[in-house]
Design a protein around this motif. Structure first.
Motif, PDB file in Angstrom:
ATOM      1  N   CYS A   1       2.850 -16.555  -1.600  1.00 47.72           N
ATOM      2  CA  CYS A   1       1.535 -16.150  -2.440  1.00 47.72           C
ATOM      3  C   CYS A   1       1.682 -14.711  -2.545  1.00 47.72           C
ATOM      4  O   CYS A   1       2.620 -14.221  -2.186  1.00 47.72           O
ATOM      5  N   TRP A   2       0.584 -14.408  -3.422  1.00 41.18           N
ATOM      6  CA  TRP A   2       0.540 -12.872  -3.967  1.00 41.18           C
ATOM      7  C   TRP A   2      -0.063 -12.196  -2.704  1.00 41.18           C
ATOM      8  O   TRP A   2      -1.144 -12.566  -2.135  1.00 41.18           O
ATOM      9  N   GLU A   3       0.407 -10.953  -2.510  1.00 42.92           N
ATOM     10  CA  GLU A   3      -0.391 -10.055  -1.638  1.00 42.92           C
ATOM     11  C   GLU A   3      -0.519  -8.705  -1.982  1.00 42.92           C
ATOM     12  O   GLU A   3       0.378  -8.090  -2.707  1.00 42.92           O
ATOM     13  N   TRP A   4      -1.469  -7.926  -1.566  1.00 39.14           N
ATOM     14  CA  TRP A   4      -1.848  -6.591  -2.076  1.00 39.14           C
ATOM     15  C   TRP A   4      -2.799  -5.938  -0.863  1.00 39.14           C
ATOM     16  O   TRP A   4      -3.546  -6.570  -0.080  1.00 39.14           O
ATOM     17  N   ASP A   5      -2.729  -4.428  -1.155  1.00 43.34           N
ATOM     18  CA  ASP A   5      -3.525  -3.729  -0.089  1.00 43.34           C
ATOM     19  C   ASP A   5      -4.925  -3.085  -0.864  1.00 43.34           C
ATOM     20  O   ASP A   5      -4.406  -2.685  -1.590  1.00 43.34           O
ATOM     21  N   ASN A   6      -5.957  -3.903  -0.695  1.00 44.36           N
ATOM     22  CA  ASN A   6      -7.207  -3.364  -1.253  1.00 44.36           C
ATOM     23  C   ASN A   6      -7.349  -1.917  -1.334  1.00 44.36           C
ATOM     24  O   ASN A   6      -7.640  -1.323  -2.351  1.00 44.36           O
ATOM     25  N   ASP A   7      -7.121  -1.230  -0.123  1.00 44.46           N
ATOM     26  CA  ASP A   7      -7.261   0.240  -0.111  1.00 44.46           C
ATOM     27  C   ASP A   7      -6.174   0.928  -0.890  1.00 44.46           C
ATOM     28  O   ASP A   7      -6.763   1.909  -1.725  1.00 44.46           O
ATOM     29  N   GLN A   8      -5.106   0.612  -0.987  1.00 42.53           N
ATOM     30  CA  GLN A   8      -4.037   1.317  -1.681  1.00 42.53           C
ATOM     31  C   GLN A   8      -4.408   0.975  -3.167  1.00 42.53           C
ATOM     32  O   GLN A   8      -4.111   1.908  -3.978  1.00 42.53           O
ATOM     33  N   VAL A   9      -4.548  -0.183  -3.517  1.00 39.89           N
ATOM     34  CA  VAL A   9      -4.814  -0.521  -4.921  1.00 39.89           C
ATOM     35  C   VAL A   9      -6.053   0.095  -5.219  1.00 39.89           C
ATOM     36  O   VAL A   9      -6.058   0.853  -6.406  1.00 39.89           O
ATOM     37  N   ARG A  10      -7.214   0.547  -4.632  1.00 39.74           N
ATOM     38  CA  ARG A  10      -8.459   1.214  -4.926  1.00 39.74           C
ATOM     39  C   ARG A  10      -8.015   2.690  -4.977  1.00 39.74           C
ATOM     40  O   ARG A  10      -8.526   3.372  -6.160  1.00 39.74           O
ATOM     41  N   VAL A  11      -7.082   3.411  -4.435  1.00 38.12           N
ATOM     42  CA  VAL A  11      -6.877   4.590  -4.657  1.00 38.12           C
ATOM     43  C   VAL A  11      -6.001   4.831  -5.867  1.00 38.12           C
ATOM     44  O   VAL A  11      -5.874   5.656  -6.660  1.00 38.12           O
ATOM     45  N   LYS A  12      -4.852   4.077  -5.773  1.00 38.25           N
ATOM     46  CA  LYS A  12      -4.107   4.019  -7.120  1.00 38.25           C
ATOM     47  C   LYS A  12      -4.806   3.879  -8.404  1.00 38.25           C
ATOM     48  O   LYS A  12      -4.601   4.814  -9.322  1.00 38.25           O
ATOM     49  N   VAL A  13      -5.536   2.905  -8.336  1.00 34.31           N
ATOM     50  CA  VAL A  13      -6.340   2.485  -9.728  1.00 34.31           C
ATOM     51  C   VAL A  13      -7.199   3.732  -9.976  1.00 34.31           C
ATOM     52  O   VAL A  13      -7.475   4.339 -11.162  1.00 34.31           O
ATOM     53  N   LYS A  14      -7.997   4.497  -8.774  1.00 32.54           N
ATOM     54  CA  LYS A  14      -8.860   5.654  -9.202  1.00 32.54           C
ATOM     55  C   LYS A  14      -7.949   6.855  -9.621  1.00 32.54           C
ATOM     56  O   LYS A  14      -8.685   7.638 -10.508  1.00 32.54           O
ATOM     57  N   VAL A  15      -6.921   6.903  -9.552  1.00 33.10           N
ATOM     58  CA  VAL A  15      -6.191   8.132  -9.797  1.00 33.10           C
ATOM     59  C   VAL A  15      -6.050   8.401 -11.333  1.00 33.10           C
ATOM     60  O   VAL A  15      -6.218   9.445 -11.717  1.00 33.10           O
ATOM     61  N   SER A  16      -5.677   7.198 -11.899  1.00 29.39           N
ATOM     62  CA  SER A  16      -5.756   6.985 -13.413  1.00 29.39           C
ATOM     63  C   SER A  16      -7.038   7.368 -14.131  1.00 29.39           C
ATOM     64  O   SER A  16      -7.960   6.677 -13.740  1.00 29.39           O
ATOM     65  N   ASP A  17      -6.977   8.316 -15.054  1.00 32.02           N
ATOM     66  CA  ASP A  17      -8.371   8.465 -15.740  1.00 32.02           C
ATOM     67  C   ASP A  17      -8.882   7.211 -16.375  1.00 32.02           C
ATOM     68  O   ASP A  17      -9.990   6.921 -16.471  1.00 32.02           O
TER      69      ASP A  17
END
Length: 979
Positions: free
Chosen positions: A214-230
């Motif tokens: 299955c696919w896995e991800w870390d919600n906190d890391q995704v939220r931080v990385k996505v917010k970095v990009s304008d």
């Protein structure tokens, strides 16, 4: 022989006409055609005009146009939204008729179910469906365009979650948090959602675990990385810059300069020739390497390969924008310049012609870096070449921009160093600005040319012509005439300072003297006009005739006299056929020479059959049909000629004269007694066409005939006032006075006189006769003159009968009788019924009922012979009124009943109701039951026609009963009773 030139706007009109004819041929209800047009927010004006023409063409059946545009990239003044408003405005004009036709015609209309293709857009947009008449062939031709707006917004949070869950093969509860993060970033834009997911995979933030399958991800890391990009566009840019091989990125960067789609061969040419310091791609790279990088980009979802992989398109404009943004801002202009120079230097002439817009756009972006005069002049010629191609495609805005760039490249010394090139650029720019109605810039460019002493007067004449046309387009007719006369005086065509009757007579004498030395048979053998200045003067006079006709008939006649004199002195021009046509009218109307006028009119028509005469053929047909044929041929022959002139005008792109032909045709259909329902339908169809062709003035004139027809049919509160769905009498007269266009007011007053007489409002006649008499000075139409003479003569007899200034109106009537007798003696077949009708009126006043009856019967017989049903009704009504007044109920019943039948067959329900109401109270004592039954049948049909559903128009209230019978009821009664 004079070279025939067709103006750019006529070429555009001709192109649009051919496309419309093609669409009419291939589209049908059984085999509908669908046009899908994407990114309409980028469409040029010419494309939008063509879309509007197709969408509003009532004769195209079985066409669906589906267009998409981005709502956030247009505003209320954007050309696209302006075009859509025009289409909707056209719908509103027909909206009432759409419901009305369904209720009043015994047509079976089978309309197929409209189905919209399910299309998913990856950005906020609107989808339009312009569903043009998907209906059976029996559906009426003026059915409105069905117009639907579908707003396709961003996806909801729930849908985004379902898409992500489906992609990852997981339950929606498991992806809910991830979906929330991505939705907050993308606001539901599906393209951005996919790019975010790809970004997370590339950054190893979204991984597939084979152990857990299955696919896995870390919600906190995704939220931080996505917010970095304008924004998501930055994610695409980052991917291009860091995640792709450098050569792939460089190829995409070069491709982004070529547009959303690009040709592989052109891209390879650029890649092989661009210098190494501008790109990491080596010059030794072969075509196969470039194609490999393109295929790699397709696999990455960045490009879409088109047919045979000869061209590619960016999968989304954000990808193209991201690739373009990789060029450092300080190097962009130099990069554009280099690519543009490669295209110009390396491509073959035919390849460069195909890519001329791309090459010139790139070079213009870097033009500030061009120092060498030779290169700047080369770019100036390229701008001129691009402008010429743009104008051929009717992209006049783009053409104007290219020409402005060329003028700017020549600099302040352009007139001294490159006078011919600068003149060519200015002349073309003036024409382009005329076509885009940018009259302010047109005048600036014209002033710049006219100030130059080095420009020959012959070349300045061309500039003056464009300025005159622009004044005419702005309805500044007096200014256009003033400038025209000023220029003509310098070309040797001088006119008297005061052009009253004496001036006209003086020029008539000169023209007659010249014609005496040229027998009619020799006119076709005159030599061609060789003097170019004389030819330009003929062109100017021909243009001025259009404006003078609307402002001052005397000047219009003088201009035609001068053109004919110059033709006889200096030879034939392609504009010579027009003055021959007008002189034919002068010979008939002023000199009383019907045979000679017909011969001269035939000369005009013969000249249009020559190669140089095709451009003026529509105009000449109209003039002969308006001024000559009413005196020499039956109305049905003239109607066919006007249709031929209309079609010729469309084929040659001469829209103004095509619409003038159809305006005269619609007027003649009314004057010749065609069924009013048919006349009304024709007027509505052609009025919509005038509107789509921006023929506003002609549309207004046609609306005066339209409202006259509607009043007679019952579509007005007051039958004597030309106010209703087609026009407002008070506003129309006010606009006519303000614009100085007398013909609109003339048409209004003539129509008011006809209504006042037909509805027996004799108190209004003296004032209206005076207005119609004065209008005859500015309205020389043979058709109108004849009609006005009939109604004016009958009105004068009515005033004598009423005892109003008897001597004055008897003399007035006698003058008209003498005039009509002269017309008939000269062979005017359409007037033969008028003389016995006038004689019957005279005898009725004198009390000789038996002799009057014979003449009324003769008038009815002659009117029947030429198909004038409305005048048959008029003669029978007058005869019935005579017998009713004398107490002879038998003959009164016979003639009034016949008149009532003819009015109903004609479609004049308002007049039929008026006649019935006038004699209803006397039915029981004086009339037989037959007339009573006819009148009650009208009431019953009106009452039972389902009028409650119609609220757009109301018929006259005061002629039958107090209740409001809606327009649908009247039309239904008319159609059914006629059947």
């Amino acid at each position: 022989e004079e070279t025939q030139k067709v103006s750019i706007d006529k070429k555009r009109n001709r192109f649009n006409y051919i496309i419309r004819q093609f669409a009419r041929a291939v589209c049908s209800p059984k085999h509908p055609v669908i046009f899908y047009l994407d990114d309409l927010q980028w469409a040029d004006l010419a494309s939008l005009e063509l879309i509007e023409n197709l969408a509003t063409d009532a004769e195209i059946k079985g066409l669906i146009i589906i267009g998409c545009y981005r709502e956030n990239e247009v505003n209320d003044t954007h050309p696209l939204l302006v075009t859509l408003k025009e289409i909707e405005s056209n719908n509103r004009k027909r909206d009432s008729q759409d419901n009305f036709n369904k209720s009043t015609r015994s047509l079976t209309s089978t309309t197929s179910t409209r189905t919209h293709t399910s299309t998913t857009r990856t950005d906020k947009m609107k989808k339009l469906s312009l569903d043009s008449k998907v209906a059976a062939a029996s559906a009426h031709s003026n059915e409105k365009t069905r117009f639907t707006r579908i707003t396709v917004g961003s996806l909801s949070h729930l849908i985004v979650n379902e898409i992500i869950a489906d992609l990852l093969h997981m339950d929606v509860a498991e992806t809910k948090t991830l979906a929330s993060i991505l939705y907050e970033k993308t606001q539901g834009n599906i393209f951005f959602v996919f790019q975010c997911l790809t970004f997370l995979v590339d950054e190893d933030l979204l991984e597939y675990t084979f152990g857990k399958m299955c696919w896995e991800w870390d919600n906190d890391q995704v939220r931080v990385k996505v917010k970095v990009s304008d924004n998501v566009a930055d994610m695409v840019r980052t991917k291009l810059a860091t995640k792709l091989p450098s050569n792939v990125t460089e190829v995409l960067t070069m491709a982004s300069c070529l547009g959303a789609s690009f040709d592989v061969k052109t891209l390879i040419t650029i890649a092989e020739n661009i210098s190494a310091d501008k790109t990491k791609l080596k010059q030794t790279e072969k075509a196969s390497a470039v194609k490999k990088y393109l295929d790699f980009s397709v696999e990455e979802g960045l490009l879409i390969a088109n047919t045979n992989k000869k061209s590619y398109s960016f999968a989304h404009d954000q990808i193209q924008l991201a690739a373009w943004s990789l060029i450092p801002p300080e190097e962009q202009n130099l990069f554009y310049l280099k690519i543009g120079e490669i295209l110009v230097d390396q491509l073959e002439p035919d390849e460069l012609e195909e890519n001329i817009f791309i090459a010139v756009d790139l070079l213009n972006s870097g033009s500030e870096l061009i120092i060498e005069d030779e290169r700047r002049i080369q770019l100036t010629h390229l701008n001129s070449q691009a402008a010429k191609k743009a104008m051929e495609c009717s992209a006049f805005d783009s053409a104007a921009l290219y020409l402005e760039s060329g003028i700017e490249l020549l600099g302040s010394n352009g007139w001294s160093k490159y006078p011919y090139l600068n003149l060519s650029l200015h002349t073309s720019a003036i024409e382009a600005n005329y076509c885009t109605a940018n009259f302010v810039r047109l005048n600036e460019l014209a002033d710049a040319v006219l100030e130059q002493k080095s420009v020959s007067y012959q070349d300045k004449i061309v500039i003056h012509c464009h300025v005159i046309l622009s004044l005419g387009s702005q309805a500044k007719l007096q200014d256009a005439i003033k400038l025209t006369l000023h220029v003509l005086a310098q070309l040797g065509a001088k006119f008297p300072k005061k052009w009253g009757k004496l001036g006209v007579l003086g020029e008539l004498v000169k023209t007659k003297r010249l014609l005496k030395s040229h027998p009619v048979d020799s006119l076709l053998d005159l030599p061609q006009m060789k003097d170019p200045l004389k030819s330009k003067a003929m062109r100017l006079m021909d243009s001025a005739c259009t404006y003078a006709f609307a402002v001052d008939t005397n000047l219009w006649i003088l201009l035609n006299f001068k053109m004919l004199q110059w033709t006889l002195k200096y030879g034939l021009s392609k504009y010579s056929s027009t003055p021959f046509a007008v002189y034919g009218f002068v010979m008939i109307g002023l000199l009383g020479d019907t045979k000679g006028g017909e011969q001269i009119g035939n000369v005009a028509l013969e000249l249009t059959h020559r190669p140089s005469g095709l451009e003026t053929r529509s105009a000449v047909i109209r003039r002969v049909a308006m001024f000559v044929e009413p005196w020499t041929k039956p109305f049905h022959v003239t109607r066919q000629h006007l249709i031929d002139g209309y079609r010729t005008g469309l084929q040659t792109g001469d829209l103004e004269n095509a619409m003038l032909n159809i305006l005269t045709y619609c007027s003649l259909c009314f004057y010749s007694g065609n069924p009013l329902t048919q006349v009304c339908d024709d007027i509505e169809m052609y009025s919509a066409q005038m509107h789509s062709f921006n023929q506003t003035l002609l549309e207004k004139v046609l609306s005066t005939i339209h409202q006259l027809v509607l009043n007679l049919m019952g579509y007005s509160i007051d039958p004597l006032v030309l106010t209703g769905s087609a026009m407002n009498q008070e506003e129309m007269l006010k606009n006519s006075e303000e614009s100085g266009n007398a013909h609109i007011a003339d048409s209004v007053q003539s129509n008011r006189l006809e209504l006042a007489y037909r509805f027996c409002e004799y108190d209004l006649l003296p004032e209206l006769i005076g207005k119609v008499k004065s209008s005859a000075k500015t309205n020389p139409f043979g058709i109108t003159i004849q009609r006005n003479a009939l109604i004016e003569g009958l009105s004068a007899f009515a005033l004598v009968r009423e005892g109003t200034q008897t001597r004055k109106w008897r003399n007035h009537a006698n003058r008209i009788v003498d005039k009509v007798r002269g017309w008939i003696d000269d062979g005017a077949t359409n007037c033969t019924h008028m003389l016995p009708l006038f004689e019957a009126e005279r005898l009725e006043i004198a009390g000789d009922i038996d002799a009057a009856k014979k003449n009324y019967d003769l008038a009815v017989s002659k009117a029947r012979r030429v198909g004038l049903r409305h005048d048959m009704a008029l003669a029978m009504e007058r005869c019935g009124e005579m017998f009713f007044k004398s107490g002879d109920t038998f003959w009164a019943d016979h003639y009034l009943g016949g008149a009532l039948n003819h009015y109903i067959e004609w479609g004049a329900l308002a007049k039929a109701r008026h006649l019935y109401k006038k004699h209803r109270s006397h039915l029981s004592g004086n009339f037989t039951d037959s007339l009573k039954e006819k009148g009650e049948a009208i009431e019953n049909d009106l009452r039972s026609s389902g009028f409650e559903s119609m609220t757009l128009r109301k018929p006259i209230e005061n002629n039958l009963r107090s209740s409001d019978f809606e327009s649908m009821a009247l039309r239904k009664a008319s159609a059914e009773l006629s059947n």
